[in-house]
Design a protein around this motif. Sequence first.
Motif, PDB file in Angstrom:
ATOM      1  N   SER A  25     130.463 -89.980  39.948  1.00  0.00           N
ATOM      2  CA  SER A  25     129.758 -90.541  41.112  1.00  0.00           C
ATOM      3  C   SER A  25     130.493 -90.278  42.426  1.00  0.00           C
ATOM      4  CB  SER A  25     129.498 -92.038  40.924  1.00  0.00           C
ATOM      5  OG  SER A  25     130.696 -92.773  40.814  1.00  0.00           O
ATOM      6  N   PHE A  26     131.803 -90.443  42.448  1.00  0.00           N
ATOM      7  CA  PHE A  26     132.531 -90.177  43.695  1.00  0.00           C
ATOM      8  C   PHE A  26     132.557 -88.691  44.026  1.00  0.00           C
ATOM      9  CE2 PHE A  26     134.487 -94.358  42.650  1.00  0.00           C
ATOM     10  CZ  PHE A  26     134.014 -95.033  43.769  1.00  0.00           C
ATOM     11  N   SER A  79     135.743 -91.268  49.261  1.00  0.00           N
ATOM     12  CA  SER A  79     135.353 -90.785  47.933  1.00  0.00           C
ATOM     13  C   SER A  79     136.464 -89.962  47.289  1.00  0.00           C
ATOM     14  CB  SER A  79     134.046 -89.992  47.993  1.00  0.00           C
ATOM     15  OG  SER A  79     134.165 -88.855  48.810  1.00  0.00           O
ATOM     16  N   HIS A 105     125.148 -92.230  47.187  1.00  0.00           N
ATOM     17  CA  HIS A 105     125.700 -93.560  47.446  1.00  0.00           C
ATOM     18  C   HIS A 105     125.107 -94.589  46.479  1.00  0.00           C
ATOM     19  CE1 HIS A 105     127.801 -93.020  51.529  1.00  0.00           C
ATOM     20  NE2 HIS A 105     127.495 -91.807  51.078  1.00  0.00           N
ATOM     21  N   TYR A 154     129.191 -99.263  40.081  1.00  0.00           N
ATOM     22  CA  TYR A 154     129.815-100.577  40.250  1.00  0.00           C
ATOM     23  C   TYR A 154     128.999-101.685  39.583  1.00  0.00           C
ATOM     24  CZ  TYR A 154     133.589 -98.996  43.246  1.00  0.00           C
ATOM     25  OH  TYR A 154     134.720 -98.399  43.729  1.00  0.00           O
ATOM     26  N   PHE A 192     133.490 -90.912  54.552  1.00  0.00           N
ATOM     27  CA  PHE A 192     133.129 -90.941  53.139  1.00  0.00           C
ATOM     28  C   PHE A 192     133.753 -89.811  52.344  1.00  0.00           C
ATOM     29  CE2 PHE A 192     130.265 -94.214  54.517  1.00  0.00           C
ATOM     30  CZ  PHE A 192     130.413 -95.120  53.479  1.00  0.00           C
ATOM     31  N   VAL A 229     126.923 -94.351  43.143  1.00  0.00           N
ATOM     32  CA  VAL A 229     128.169 -95.129  43.160  1.00  0.00           C
ATOM     33  C   VAL A 229     127.852 -96.621  43.020  1.00  0.00           C
ATOM     34  CG1 VAL A 229     130.210 -95.760  44.522  1.00  0.00           C
ATOM     35  CG2 VAL A 229     129.441 -93.386  44.487  1.00  0.00           C
ATOM     36  N   THR A 230     126.796 -97.069  43.711  1.00  0.00           N
ATOM     37  CA  THR A 230     126.378 -98.474  43.596  1.00  0.00           C
ATOM     38  C   THR A 230     126.072 -98.823  42.139  1.00  0.00           C
ATOM     39  OG1 THR A 230     125.432 -98.412  45.831  1.00  0.00           O
ATOM     40  CG2 THR A 230     124.693-100.192  44.385  1.00  0.00           C
ATOM     41  N   TRP A 265     128.550-100.065  49.096  1.00  0.00           N
ATOM     42  CA  TRP A 265     127.954 -98.740  48.874  1.00  0.00           C
ATOM     43  C   TRP A 265     126.447 -98.761  49.067  1.00  0.00           C
ATOM     44  CZ3 TRP A 265     130.104 -94.037  48.680  1.00  0.00           C
ATOM     45  CH2 TRP A 265     131.486 -93.977  48.573  1.00  0.00           C
ATOM     46  N   VAL A 273     129.426 -87.820  45.992  1.00  0.00           N
ATOM     47  CA  VAL A 273     129.537 -88.223  47.408  1.00  0.00           C
ATOM     48  C   VAL A 273     130.415 -87.219  48.148  1.00  0.00           C
ATOM     49  CG1 VAL A 273     130.388 -90.007  48.986  1.00  0.00           C
ATOM     50  CG2 VAL A 273     129.189 -90.673  46.896  1.00  0.00           C
ATOM     51  N   SER A 332     125.962 -98.691  52.762  1.00  0.00           N
ATOM     52  CA  SER A 332     126.270 -97.347  53.285  1.00  0.00           C
ATOM     53  C   SER A 332     125.131 -96.373  53.005  1.00  0.00           C
ATOM     54  CB  SER A 332     127.590 -96.815  52.713  1.00  0.00           C
ATOM     55  OG  SER A 332     127.458 -96.420  51.360  1.00  0.00           O
TER      56      SER A 332
END
Length: 155
Positions: free
Chosen positions: A63-64, A41, A102, A109, A37, A105-106, A142, A67, A145
Amino acid sequence: MNRSQHMSDPNLDTSQEMMQSNNTSKSKQQYYFSISFIIISLIFWIWAIINTIKNSFDAGVVSFLTVLITHTIILISRWKQRGTRRTAISSKCASWSIVGTHLLVTLNYLGGIYAAVATDLIEPPSKRIGFAIYCGVAALIWFISAIIGCRLFSA
């Protein structure tokens, strides 16, 4: 007492040895999970920065990065164990940090799906369905994960 002495000791409880083996295996899984990750990321964070520079703000910049920071801290705490027998990291802090980042990030998206189907932000219109599918698959990955990370790092 070293490993060879443990093996030759007839009084050694085999359940202790199995626990040590499982802990080592879990430690390796945590290591590979975090390394994976960090790489993923980092790639998507750079991509988000490029999108922000060329187009408009991409929430992946934030967001990335969360992570990336979370998994880097986890690996640093692991590397501090250098010279000692490495054990799996089991803490609520690590587990919930992974879940939180995580899921962030979800959500990013999921926002992309909304942008594709409910707004005119994605141009040209012919790219909207493909972008929504991409975001849906990524959100699912994500989300999964986050669950895996929670289970892997929980006590």
